[in-house]
Design an enzyme around this catalytic site. Structure first.
Site, short mmCIF file in Angstrom:
data_model
loop_
_atom_site.label_atom_id
_atom_site.label_comp_id
_atom_site.label_asym_id
_atom_site.label_seq_id
_atom_site.Cartn_x
_atom_site.Cartn_y
_atom_site.Cartn_z
N ASP A 104 0.85 -1.20 0.00
CA ASP A 104 0.00 0.00 0.00
C ASP A 104 0.89 1.25 0.00
O ASP A 104 2.10 1.17 -0.25
CB ASP A 104 -0.94 -0.09 1.22
CG ASP A 104 -2.28 0.62 0.98
OD1 ASP A 104 -2.27 1.75 0.47
OD2 ASP A 104 -3.32 0.04 1.33
N ASP A 144 -5.78 3.24 -6.69
CA ASP A 144 -6.76 3.53 -5.65
C ASP A 144 -7.07 5.03 -5.70
O ASP A 144 -6.41 5.78 -6.42
CB ASP A 144 -6.16 3.13 -4.29
CG ASP A 144 -7.19 3.08 -3.17
OD1 ASP A 144 -8.40 3.18 -3.45
OD2 ASP A 144 -6.77 2.93 -2.01
N ARG A 195 -10.25 1.11 -8.04
CA ARG A 195 -11.41 1.32 -7.16
C ARG A 195 -12.54 2.02 -7.90
O ARG A 195 -13.70 1.67 -7.75
CB ARG A 195 -11.01 2.12 -5.91
CG ARG A 195 -12.17 2.18 -4.90
CD ARG A 195 -11.73 2.63 -3.54
NE ARG A 195 -11.52 4.06 -3.46
CZ ARG A 195 -11.16 4.69 -2.34
NH1 ARG A 195 -10.94 4.00 -1.23
NH2 ARG A 195 -10.98 6.00 -2.33
N ASP A 213 -13.77 0.16 0.55
CA ASP A 213 -13.44 -0.01 1.97
C ASP A 213 -14.62 -0.55 2.76
O ASP A 213 -15.48 0.21 3.21
CB ASP A 213 -12.98 1.33 2.57
CG ASP A 213 -11.69 1.83 1.94
OD1 ASP A 213 -11.01 1.02 1.27
OD2 ASP A 213 -11.36 3.01 2.11
N HIS A 262 -7.39 -8.10 2.67
CA HIS A 262 -6.84 -6.74 2.84
C HIS A 262 -7.30 -6.20 4.19
O HIS A 262 -8.36 -6.58 4.68
CB HIS A 262 -7.34 -5.85 1.69
CG HIS A 262 -6.77 -4.46 1.70
ND1 HIS A 262 -5.47 -4.18 2.05
CD2 HIS A 262 -7.33 -3.26 1.39
CE1 HIS A 262 -5.25 -2.87 1.95
NE2 HIS A 262 -6.38 -2.29 1.55
#
Length: 351
Positions: free
Chosen positions: A40, A153, A212, A228, A286
């Site tokens: 990340d 992302d 995303r 998320d 994740h």
């Protein structure tokens, strides 16, 4: 690529090269197969994408080679907000080529995101996308190798201090206001990134890019995930209709964060999530920075065995997954589908 249908291990963040090595060895020690380990935002030098933190990841090629020796791969995040910093090559090139989104007054639009004050490249410009693609070349993206792939992302685009946490609606992409192109921004980011991966290999390698934000046509460029979620039973449950809905609009390669991104799952929830996620097209665990570690072997031998078994089932079915994705590519038929798709005459399936 076939490997992308295997199991993916991710968290925000694997701390450094040693951490990556130790997690990689953990899979061998516990006899659990996996194909991709993910990094990340903390892997980059001060959240400057296309770079590596010199203290935590001083020898990225050595790390990637260690994975490659076991035929494994890595994904590193490359987000489309660029730190405004005159010492940063990517920012300087975008500035000199005048590729940033603009304010009404003609100045570069700036907003706050992970690196702090950031500029937003105008991905609606074909020449900007071509330049972005060229940044994935091995001689441009230092420390990258053929087993390094990409995660886009925050490409809604996310602007922490913007209205509705995104870009102002009157920001300008050439002559177009952001309000008119908002929903395709993420598509263009993924398109340019996938193009970069294809180009770096001279057109030989197939890209793998997770995004995303997406739009009609995103399925041509890689996988999507549902964003998320949290370690709650309701979030596990809703991952199923979410992936079914995405499949029906042509986006078949989708999945939800196994275990839930926010919060800490109970052991039972984690095991059940693995058992569900193994039967969704994109299969990735994740977790958020503030959650406790949850590699598959940390919950006692009984639970390790249950998770190992379902991940192995996933691998046993890889040829079948591959065939289904191929059919989705050829015909658009969803990989994960509601019963009524297969039994349209049986009205009992409509509910």
């Amino acid at each position: 690529p076939l490997a992308s249908l295997g199991y993916h291990q991710c968290r925000w963040n694997y701390n450094d090269q040693e951490d990556v090595k130790s997690v990689d060895q953990g899979f061998d020690q516990h006899d659990i197969p996996y194909d991709f380990i993910w990094l990340d935002i903390e892997h980059a030098d001060g959240k400057r994408y296309f770079t590596w933190d010199p203290h935590k990841f001083p020898q990225p090629k050595e790390m990637l080679q260690g994975l490659m020796d076991k035929r494994r791969k890595m994904v590193a995040i490359v987000d489309p907000h660029i730190r405004v910093d005159s010492g940063y090559k990517i920012h300087n090139e975008i500035t000199s080529k005048d590729f940033y989104v603009k304010n009404k007054d003609g100045r570069n639009y700036e907003g706050w995101c992970w690196p702090g004050n950031s500029g937003y490249p105008d991905f609606t410009k074909p020449e900007m996308r071509a330049w972005w693609a060229s940044m994935f070349a091995y001689d441009q993206y230092e420390g990258s190798m053929e087993n390094l792939f990409t995660w886009n992302d925050m490409n809604e685009p996310s602007v922490f201090n913007g209205p509705e946490v995104t870009m102002h609606k009157d920001a300008l992409h050439g002559k177009w206001e952001h309000r008119d192109i908002h929903n395709i921004y993420g598509l263009y980011v993924q398109m340019a990134t996938a193009e970069g991966q294809t180009q770096r290999s001279g057109g030989v390698e197939r890209p793998f890019v997770l995004t995303r934000a997406f739009f009609a046509g995103s399925q041509r460029y890689g996988a999507v995930w549902t964003g998320d979620n949290a370690a709650e039973w309701d979030h596990l449950k809703i991952s199923i209709p979410m992936c079914l809905s995405l499949g029906l609009v042509g986006v078949s390669f989708c999945g939800a964060d196994v275990g839930g991104f926010f919060k800490n799952p109970s052991t039972e929830l984690l095991v059940r999530w693995y058992q569900t996620g193994a039967y969704q097209p994109f299969f990735r665990a994740h977790a958020h920075l503030d959650t406790t570690r949850r590699e598959p072997w940390l919950f006692g031998p009984e639970n390790t065995a249950l998770i190992r078994e379902v991940i192995r089932q996933r691998y046993a079915l890889l040829p079948y997954w591959y065939q289904l994705l191929y059919q989705a590519h050829k015909t658009g038929m969803p990989v994960m589908r509601p019963l009524w798709v297969d039994y349209p005459k049986d009205t009992a399936t409509f509910t």
